[in-house]
Design a protein around this motif. Structure first.
Motif, PDB file in Angstrom:
ATOM      1  N   LYS A   2       6.871   8.009 -15.598  1.00 38.31           N
ATOM      2  CA  LYS A   2       7.685   7.423 -14.544  1.00 38.31           C
ATOM      3  C   LYS A   2       7.441   8.121 -13.200  1.00 38.31           C
ATOM      4  CE  LYS A   2      11.486   5.690 -17.388  1.00 38.31           C
ATOM      5  NZ  LYS A   2      12.947   5.735 -17.635  1.00 38.31           N
ATOM      6  N   ASP A  75      10.110   3.964 -10.214  1.00 36.67           N
ATOM      7  CA  ASP A  75      10.980   3.835 -11.376  1.00 36.67           C
ATOM      8  C   ASP A  75      12.380   4.371 -11.103  1.00 36.67           C
ATOM      9  OD1 ASP A  75       8.998   2.883 -13.482  1.00 36.67           O
ATOM     10  OD2 ASP A  75       8.000   4.682 -12.728  1.00 36.67           O
ATOM     11  N   GLN A 231      18.108  12.278 -17.028  1.00 36.09           N
ATOM     12  CA  GLN A 231      18.454  10.850 -17.064  1.00 36.09           C
ATOM     13  C   GLN A 231      17.209   9.971 -17.074  1.00 36.09           C
ATOM     14  OE1 GLN A 231      21.537   8.415 -15.394  1.00 36.09           O
ATOM     15  NE2 GLN A 231      21.726   8.899 -17.556  1.00 36.09           N
ATOM     16  N   ASN A 233      14.481  10.531 -18.302  1.00 38.33           N
ATOM     17  CA  ASN A 233      13.839  10.618 -19.615  1.00 38.33           C
ATOM     18  C   ASN A 233      14.714  10.073 -20.741  1.00 38.33           C
ATOM     19  OD1 ASN A 233      11.089  11.919 -19.551  1.00 38.33           O
ATOM     20  ND2 ASN A 233      12.221  13.387 -18.269  1.00 38.33           N
ATOM     21  N   GLY A 234      15.832   9.454 -20.391  1.00 40.86           N
ATOM     22  CA  GLY A 234      16.629   8.782 -21.402  1.00 40.86           C
ATOM     23  C   GLY A 234      17.922   9.439 -21.810  1.00 40.86           C
ATOM     24  N   ALA A 235      18.276  10.584 -21.207  1.00 42.92           N
ATOM     25  CA  ALA A 235      19.541  11.236 -21.543  1.00 42.92           C
ATOM     26  C   ALA A 235      20.713  10.439 -20.968  1.00 42.92           C
ATOM     27  CB  ALA A 235      19.567  12.665 -21.012  1.00 42.92           C
ATOM     28  N   SER A 236      21.847  10.517 -21.619  1.00 36.78           N
ATOM     29  CA  SER A 236      23.051   9.871 -21.108  1.00 36.78           C
ATOM     30  C   SER A 236      23.584  10.652 -19.907  1.00 36.78           C
ATOM     31  CB  SER A 236      24.121   9.817 -22.200  1.00 36.78           C
ATOM     32  OG  SER A 236      24.595  11.120 -22.508  1.00 36.78           O
ATOM     33  N   LYS A 283      12.437  13.265 -26.303  1.00 37.46           N
ATOM     34  CA  LYS A 283      11.532  12.155 -26.624  1.00 37.46           C
ATOM     35  C   LYS A 283      11.347  12.014 -28.136  1.00 37.46           C
ATOM     36  CE  LYS A 283      10.414  10.845 -22.415  1.00 37.46           C
ATOM     37  NZ  LYS A 283      10.777   9.501 -21.915  1.00 37.46           N
ATOM     38  N   GLN A 286      14.202  10.266 -29.683  1.00 38.22           N
ATOM     39  CA  GLN A 286      14.276   8.844 -29.324  1.00 38.22           C
ATOM     40  C   GLN A 286      13.326   8.012 -30.171  1.00 38.22           C
ATOM     41  OE1 GLN A 286      13.378   8.979 -25.145  1.00 38.22           O
ATOM     42  NE2 GLN A 286      15.417   9.687 -24.569  1.00 38.22           N
ATOM     43  N   ASN A 287      12.325   8.646 -30.780  1.00 33.80           N
ATOM     44  CA  ASN A 287      11.331   7.908 -31.582  1.00 33.80           C
ATOM     45  C   ASN A 287      11.813   7.703 -33.026  1.00 33.80           C
ATOM     46  OD1 ASN A 287       9.599   7.793 -29.403  1.00 33.80           O
ATOM     47  ND2 ASN A 287       8.618   9.746 -29.897  1.00 33.80           N
TER      48      ASN A 287
END
Length: 287
Positions: A2, A75, A231, A233-236, A283, A286-287
């Motif tokens: 990103k 992004d 965030q 990278n997908g963290a809440s 990561k 998340q997989n």
């Protein structure tokens, strides 16, 4: 990878703003693109009186025009210090064109602290900043900025829950953004932290960590950069807030080994490897 648009000022010497955000986000496996708002010889902390300052508003417009010429979009954007109402108006107009459809705008409305506006900022600036808050996905004010932006009476120390609820109610009337209220857990003694509200799921709460005494230049920029990195990278919102809150006292404590810390800045570089490991683990989960 990103690409995050970093819109901050840049100091030649001293660790703050762009020179904090770029290495932290890079270490957290994100590409950083910079749009500097001003160029300074040093940071503006004690001992650097007489620093140089170059407003880059005119150059910002040229840079963005060039980006538009080949369709560059991002992004996410992380906005910090803006030196004028003119820069706010410029970003209100240009950010929607610079961001991809699913991009997030992270806004640190830098303008005040300790109950007072910074030099060069005033109520007119705060009023215009509200328009940028209205299009943001996450706003990260400190308690003074929250008070000046949304008309909540400023008080030092930990805000009681009813005051935070009042603040969030006012914010929700004006923006759909999530909120991270920095300094909300500071009790002046043993604890500090931030209050978070996730607009997507309604999750909210106080993230705290041990307080390490002292005021250090660039702390807010380190906090914001870690939050944005997590965030993106997908963290809440909760996870990103707690991560940033946890790292600030660790960085400060290690930096106190330097007798010239107020001059040299916080040694966040020593923790970039840990932040990179955090992203790898995030990561993997998340997989």
């Amino acid at each position: 990878m990103k690409n995050i648009l970093i819109i901050h000022d840049a100091s030649g010497f001293g660790k703050c703003s762009t020179t904090v955000a770029l290495p932290i986000l890079s270490g957290m496996a994100l590409q950083g693109t910079i749009l500097p708002t001003a160029l300074l010889s040093t940071h503006t902390g004690p001992g650097f009186e007489g620093f140089t300052f170059l407003d880059l508003t005119d150059e910002m417009e040229k840079i963005v025009d060039h980006w538009h010429s080949f369709g560059l979009q991002f992004d996410a954007a992380y906005v910090g210090y803006l030196g004028s109402v003119r820069q706010i108006k410029f970003l209100e107009r240009e950010l929607p064109k610079l961001l991809k459809d699913d991009a997030k705008l992270y806004l640190d409305p830098v303008m005040a602290d300790n109950g007072e506006f910074y030099y060069g900022f005033d109520e007119e600036y705060a009023k215009e900043m509200l328009n940028l808050c209205a299009i943001a996905d996450v706003i990260m004010p400190n308690q003074t900025e929250a008070s000046f932006l949304y008309g909540v009476e400023y008080t030092e120390g930990v805000w009681p829950q009813e005051k935070i609820d009042e603040f969030l109610r006012i914010v929700r009337q004006q923006t759909n953004a999530s909120v991270v209220l920095t300094g909300a857990g500071f009790d002046g003694q043993s604890q500090t932290g931030a209050y978070y509200f996730d607009a997507e799921n309604g999750d909210q709460g106080l993230a705290t960590a041990p307080f390490i005494g002292g005021k250090f230049h660039g702390t807010g920029d380190i906090f914001g950069s870690i939050f944005v990195g997590a965030q993106a990278n997908g963290a809440s919102v909760q996870e990103a807030t707690q991560l940033a809150v946890d790292y600030i006292p660790r960085i400060i404590e290690k930096s106190l080994d330097d007798p010239n810390v107020m001059h040299n800045g916080l040694q966040f570089e020593l923790f970039i490897g840990d932040l990179a490991n955090y992203v790898r683990m995030l990561k993997q989960n998340q997989n």
